[in-house]
Every structure is written in structure tokens, then in C-alpha cells.
Motif scaffolding. Sequence first.
Motif, PDB file in Angstrom:
ATOM      1  N   SER A 145       0.819  -1.212   0.000  1.00 45.04           N
ATOM      2  CA  SER A 145       0.000   0.000   0.000  1.00 45.04           C
ATOM      3  C   SER A 145       0.851   1.259   0.000  1.00 45.04           C
ATOM      4  CB  SER A 145      -0.902  -0.007   1.237  1.00 45.04           C
ATOM      5  OG  SER A 145      -1.690  -1.174   1.259  1.00 45.04           O
ATOM      6  N   THR A 146       0.516   2.195  -0.854  1.00 45.02           N
ATOM      7  CA  THR A 146       1.198   3.480  -0.909  1.00 45.02           C
ATOM      8  C   THR A 146       0.164   4.582  -0.951  1.00 45.02           C
ATOM      9  OG1 THR A 146       1.319   3.388  -3.320  1.00 45.02           O
ATOM     10  CG2 THR A 146       3.205   2.550  -2.099  1.00 45.02           C
ATOM     11  N   ARG A 147       0.564   5.745  -0.492  1.00 43.90           N
ATOM     12  CA  ARG A 147      -0.366   6.863  -0.395  1.00 43.90           C
ATOM     13  C   ARG A 147      -0.265   7.748  -1.619  1.00 43.90           C
ATOM     14  NH1 ARG A 147      -0.990  11.083   4.624  1.00 43.90           N
ATOM     15  NH2 ARG A 147      -2.125  12.698   3.529  1.00 43.90           N
ATOM     16  N   SER A 148      -1.426   8.182  -2.122  1.00 43.66           N
ATOM     17  CA  SER A 148      -1.478   9.149  -3.213  1.00 43.66           C
ATOM     18  C   SER A 148      -2.317  10.312  -2.740  1.00 43.66           C
ATOM     19  CB  SER A 148      -2.093   8.515  -4.470  1.00 43.66           C
ATOM     20  OG  SER A 148      -2.154   9.446  -5.517  1.00 43.66           O
TER      21      SER A 148
ATOM     22  N   SER B 122      -6.124  14.952   0.311  1.00 43.67           N
ATOM     23  CA  SER B 122      -5.291  13.903   0.915  1.00 43.67           C
ATOM     24  C   SER B 122      -6.137  12.769   1.486  1.00 43.67           C
ATOM     25  CB  SER B 122      -4.385  14.486   2.008  1.00 43.67           C
ATOM     26  OG  SER B 122      -3.547  15.471   1.473  1.00 43.67           O
TER      27      SER B 122
ATOM     28  N   PHE C  81      -6.185   7.082  -1.617  1.00 38.32           N
ATOM     29  CA  PHE C  81      -4.992   6.275  -1.446  1.00 38.32           C
ATOM     30  C   PHE C  81      -4.986   5.126  -2.443  1.00 38.32           C
ATOM     31  CE2 PHE C  81      -6.215   8.145   2.573  1.00 38.32           C
ATOM     32  CZ  PHE C  81      -5.062   8.800   2.935  1.00 38.32           C
TER      33      PHE C  81
ATOM     34  N   PRO D 201      -4.653   5.704   5.281  1.00 37.22           N
ATOM     35  CA  PRO D 201      -4.275   4.595   4.421  1.00 37.22           C
ATOM     36  C   PRO D 201      -4.284   3.274   5.172  1.00 37.22           C
ATOM     37  CG  PRO D 201      -2.341   5.848   5.074  1.00 37.22           C
ATOM     38  CD  PRO D 201      -3.534   6.598   5.586  1.00 37.22           C
TER      39      PRO D 201
END
Length: 586
Positions: A163-166, A171, A174, A218
Motif C-alpha cells: 500500500s502506498t499513499r497518493s 489527501s 490512497f 491509508p
Amino acid sequence: MACVDTIRPVTTADSDAETTQDQPRWFVVHGDDSLAYRLAEELRDRHNGEVTVIVRSREQGYGARIARLEGVRVVEGAGPDADAFAAARLDLAEALALVSRDDVANVDAALLAHEINPRLRVVVRMFNTSLGDGVAQLPYLHVLSDTEMAAPAFVAAALNGASTRSAVLDSSMFVVHRGDVRSDEVLCGLAITTGEDPVLLPADQSAADLVLVRVRRPAAAPSRRRGQLRHHYPVRTMTRRIWARLRIVLAVFVGLIGVATVVLHRGRPQLTWWEAAYSSITVAFGGVEADLAATTLTQVMQTVLAVTGLALIPFITAAVVDAVIKLRLELAEGSLVRRASGHVVVAGLGGIGSDVVRNLHELGVDVVGIDCDVDARGVQVARDLRIPFVAGDASRRDTLLAASVANCRALLALTADDATNLEAALVGRSIRPDLPVVLRLFDGDFADRIQRAFDINTSRSVSYLAAPSFAAHMLGQVTDTIAIGRHVLLVGEITIEPYSELESRVLATLRRPTEAWVVEVTNRDGQRLLASAASGRRLQRADRLLVVATRRGLARMIAEATTQVENAPIVLHDSMPFDPPRPREA
């Protein structure tokens, strides 16, 4: 796209009265590195732009490669000054990208460009984040960092797509694996990543394992929590260092005692072997008594043992004190490598390395940093986050062993030198053949060849990852980027212009597999509607679409949202359209 103006030199003598109705989109880029090369290629191929690049020399470095790009004009200049901008016809340009590595020169050029063309959209590459935050307050400037854009791709590769945050809009969006979230939280299926090459925006959205979700925070990364890893305890570290200092001296000393034992036993046959060894050890540690009746060889050996024993004691004391002091200093500054397994080793703590370290730390992943420069930008980041740091050359075996690369989760070679990165990867593979390796390589084509030839898990080019976002920001529509493997999806906000092709189009028709996917629509009153819930809604002027798209898909949708259809009414001003009379049908 090539035309006469893209090949011939353009001078200030050209008429300023050129009409812009049939004129293609005109972009100017300043820089002569890999990012400038990729950006010029991106604007030309993906956005059908007429591109002019200002370089220091068209015969050296990337300037020569840029000059060989078909349909791209090149202007030589010592810097982005008024003469270079005039030669590049900045007054006709839609956007300017300043991507040189000199932050101050980029800011100066941006101010000058705005004076020349106040309508110009300026995208500036900045390394100094504090300076970038300050100049970003200017409304016509868009400040970007190529390392911040590329860092999520390296993090995802190191974590095998975890998992990575976008940070999209507020904000709250994710990028995660489908299994980490509930199905009702999924906004869009981004990619199927199970094959060799990911399938972006698949038609079968349920098959996408990487998805875009809207949640408050996230999903937790599927990695071991920080603090649960096996440690090199300080006492063990200190013992190992003392032994490294004393092992040779102790070996010599033990050898001398052995020789002395043999000499005493032969010189005094009445002594047993134990008595001879006991006498030698006693003499060595200061218990010597003069024995004038002994043989000359015995007296010499007793003298050597006495002197050696006296010298050994302060040597041992110095080694212990040195180890203890160094250990306390490393514990104080957080540079002692304590995490011995399950961590990620980041070699190279420059711009991209510092962003990768910060992102991994935020995801709760243990990290060990390596850099030969103790003043590197990421070293201070590591100290602030209390991340262990090894000072040394990442291409050396002992440096990688000190970072416990044999037990790590992955090795990221992110130095500014391709040769060092490749060497670090190969040395790491010699320590552990199945080591997952992610390489930073400046040349995208070279990265592909290395990945195939050496069976490297993943190779990335920062310029390759960052160029699409720079190009899209020059068009003024991009809010974020999502790196998937060596591909990039763009997240953009598109406003429906009056009488455009998209006006009155049903929202569901804008779901274009492998190209573009509308996630959300915001009406003129500011109300947000999920595209999945409003799929039958007809689009109206001033609607804003949140779109996830490939580069070509976003360019197509921008053109459809801004280009007026034929026979559109003439607009005198916003509220007073005028329909010219049309002939009646017979």
C-alpha cells in the motif's frame, strides 16, 4: 508533429502578428539533462506540442541527444536569459518548464519569463524544498520535485506493490491492494499487476488488484511493525568491535606463550607441561622472578613474555574504551545499525534517497541508510527520524554487510552514479543470490537492458517517472501522479468548457478502459458526486471532472473538454451567447 517552424531557426525578426487560430500548442523547456530530454519527448509525442529546448550546448551531453529528437527545436544559450527566450519565441508559448539543477537560476528565469509573457504557465523544478514552498505562492508558478514524484514508485517496488499513499485533492485518496480495503471503498480499479507488464485501467474493474480508494487514513502496510525486528544489541556490537581490534595481537601473544611453554619444558625436564605453561603465563602477566640458574634461552623468553604482557594490558584498555565511546556516540545520534532483518536498505541518501527513506518510515517499514557522504541531504533526515545509517561506499561488500543486507527485505541502490548502483546490486546479489534489488538508473533504455541482462527485479529512471507529470502540469490540469511499475497514471481535474465536445455527454461514456476513468464530478455549486453513483448524469458546462488516465487518455479528454464543436454559437461574453442565423431546411 513536425512543421517548417520546428526545424528552421526562429528569430525575433519573425512577425508578432501571427494568428494563433491554427497555431499548434507551443512549449519551451530549459535544461539539458535526462529530465529535459524525456520532457521534450513527452510533450512532442503525447501532447502533439511544438517544443523548443534551450540548452547550453547542442554538441555535448544531453544537449546532443535533444538535438537529435525529430521535430524538436534547439536554442543554444548560456542560460535562460532574455536573448534565449526571444530566440525560443517565449511570447507565443503556452507553458515553460525550467528543469535545470540550479534552483536560484530557475527562480530568476521564471520571474523574467512572466515579465515577457504574463499569460505563460511556468513549471519549475526545485531541489530546495524551503525555497520551493516560498516561490510556490506566486500564482503563475507550479513548483515540482522530480524526486518526490518518483519516490512512491521506488517505495512500491521495494515493498512489492504494498500500500502506498497518493495525496489527491484533500489527501483522502490512497492507492492500495484490493484485499486491504472493503469493496464499497473502491473508487476505481487502477491496474492488474499480476503479469509481467501491468494492465492499466482494465475494462473488468473487479480484476484490478491495485485500486484507488477514499478513506480517512491509508491501509496499514503489510509489513512487520517497527520494533519487532531482531536487533544487534549494543553489548554484542561492542564485543564484536573489540575482538576485531585485538584478535591479531592476542593470536601473537598466545603463540608466544606456547613457544615459552615448550622452551621451559625442554630447559627444565623435571617440569611437567602444565607446570611449564603455568610458569609462562605467570611470567607474562608480571609475576616474573629472576632465575639466574636458568638457561640463556629461558631467560630471554621470560623477558619477552614480561615485556609483551605489560604492553598488552594498556592495548586492551584502549580498545575497550574506544569501542565504548564510539558505541555511546552512535546510540546518541541513532546511527547504530540495530535492525538486522526485515528492513529495507537504501543506498544513496541524496534527493531521491531522502524522499524514499521518509516515505518508508511513514509506512512503518524499518530502514537502514548507506551513503559515503555524511553531509548528504538524506543523512540529516535519517538522524531526525532516528534511522540507522552506515557511512561507506555502497558498492563495497563490508558496507553492505554492515547494513545487514543478507537479512534485509530489499536493497534500493539510489546513488547518483549508474555504475555504483549496478555494482552495489551485483555485490548484494553475491552476498544473497535471491536478494530483491531496485536500481535507480538515469537512462530508461539502459534500465530496461540491465533488468533483462542481470535479472534485476526492478530498475527505475527518475526522469522517466517524472516527465509525464511535468508535461501534464504544463497543460494545467494535473493534481497528482500514480506510479505503477514503470508506468505512470495521471490524476487530473478537467473543467467542461461551453460548447465543448463533452458538454451534454453522459458521464458513463467517459469510462474508457486502458485510457481514462472518471472518478468524481463536481457541479458548479461545489457538490461532489461519485461517478459510479451518477453514471447516467449528463455533463454541464463548468462541471469539474476528477479523472485518472494515461498520458494519452488525459490529453484526449482535455482536448474534448476545451475544444468547441463546429457550428457552436459565437460567445460575446459569458452570459450572452449569440447564435448566427442558419439556412432553413427545404
